[in-house]
Design a protein around this motif. Structure first.
Motif, short mmCIF file in Angstrom:
data_model
loop_
_atom_site.label_atom_id
_atom_site.label_comp_id
_atom_site.label_asym_id
_atom_site.label_seq_id
_atom_site.Cartn_x
_atom_site.Cartn_y
_atom_site.Cartn_z
N SER A 142 -7.23 0.18 0.21
CA SER A 142 -7.00 0.08 1.74
C SER A 142 -8.08 -0.41 2.61
O SER A 142 -7.66 -1.26 3.38
N MET A 192 1.69 6.53 -6.81
CA MET A 192 0.63 7.78 -7.21
C MET A 192 1.44 9.10 -7.03
O MET A 192 1.17 10.03 -8.02
N LEU A 210 0.78 -1.22 0.06
CA LEU A 210 -0.02 0.25 0.00
C LEU A 210 0.87 1.43 -0.05
O LEU A 210 0.53 2.33 -0.85
N MET A 213 -6.64 4.19 -4.09
CA MET A 213 -5.73 3.43 -2.98
C MET A 213 -6.86 3.47 -1.77
O MET A 213 -6.43 2.54 -0.85
N GLY A 218 2.05 1.78 -3.32
CA GLY A 218 1.11 2.22 -4.16
C GLY A 218 0.84 3.77 -3.94
O GLY A 218 0.77 4.47 -5.09
N PHE A 219 0.93 4.22 -2.84
CA PHE A 219 0.72 5.68 -2.69
C PHE A 219 2.03 6.42 -3.16
O PHE A 219 1.97 7.63 -3.77
#
Length: 276
Positions: free
Chosen positions: A193, A17, A10, A189, A13-14
């Motif tokens: 989450s 982004m 996660l 996201m 992923g952020f």
């Protein structure tokens, strides 16, 4: 897959982004610099054309002063200012925003013609300068030159307006792109989450709590072993430990029960012996 790995995924992923938004920002800056460069060039072209046209008009005015001068000495004042105009025209021609070849040729011819006018007015007579320059043929040539110059400036103004519109449209579009990318990225996201938290933490913890309660009530058969898909999960490790605890508790309970039954059987046997 472990909770730690999912958490790191996660975070990654952020980070991706953020990198995507940063990449869009860098690309926008580069594109905007190119658009601004085109706009600046068009603005310089317009400014150069208008300045050149003004210098030509000023040169014509100073030429009339030479025509009307009483003698070559009186013409010197107008000739000096005219020479200054011609020098500025040559400087404008050397600037980066280049005129069309035809306009450059006309400007050079204008400068050469007016320099000859200066020579005649200051070294021969104002009347000779008047005969040289104050005629319909020269007037038509100069008017055609300024008309071509004005037409060129008008075209440059259209280009300037077009580049201004491009810059405005690009800026508005990029703002929309940033908003769309940021909103879609956040939605994806946040959804991932929430799904991860519910599917891999909340529900497994609720099931684990329920199994602990059943084990405490002596219901050992309801303890479920973790699936292969969750073999590396931290919650699965707790679940396996709970299953082992239930298994050992069940074994201890069975052993205690067998021991009680053996003691009861031994007590019955002793009672039977005493009765006999």
């Amino acid at each position: 897959m472990s909770i730690r790995f999912r958490f790191l995924a996660l975070v990654a992923g952020f980070a991706l982004m953020a990198l995507a938004i940063a990449g869009l920002g860098v690309a926008s800056i580069m594109d905007y610099r190119r658009i601004l460069s085109d706009y600046t060039t068009a603005h310089e072209i317009v400014h150069k054309g208008e300045r050149l046209n003004g210098l030509v008009s000023s040169a014509v005015s100073e030429s009339r002063g030479i025509y009307n001068a009483a003698n070559p000495q009186a013409a010197q004042v107008f000739a000096g200012r005219l020479e200054g105009n011609l020098t500025e025209i040559e400087a404008v021609l050397r600037e980066p925003a280049t005129l069309s070849p035809d306009l450059v040729t006309q400007a050079q011819a204008f400068v050469a013609f007016r320099r000859e006018l200066i020579r005649l007015g200051t070294q021969v007579s104002p009347a000779a300068a008047d005969q040289h320059g104050n005629n319909e043929a020269n007037r038509q040539t100069r008017m055609a030159f300024q008309a071509d110059l004005e037409h060129w400036v008008q075209g440059a103004r259209l280009q300037l307006d077009r580049h201004r519109q491009i810059a405005q449209t690009y800026g508005d579009g990029r703002v929309s792109h940033f908003i769309v990318v940021a909103v879609i990225g956040l939605i994806i996201m946040i959804a991932l989450s929430l799904w991860w938290a519910i599917a891999y933490i909340s529900r497994p913890l609720q099931g684990l709590a329920s199994q602990i309660v059943r084990v405490s009530e002596g219901n050992y058969d309801t303890v479920n072993a973790p699936s292969d898909a969750r073999a590396g999960d931290e919650i699965s490790a707790v679940q396996r430990a709970l299953a082992l605890l239930a298994e050992r508790a069940q074994f201890a309970e069975a052993a205690a029960k067998a021991e009680r039954e053996a003691e009861q059987k031994k007590a019955l046997e002793m009672r039977q012996i005493l009765l006999d």
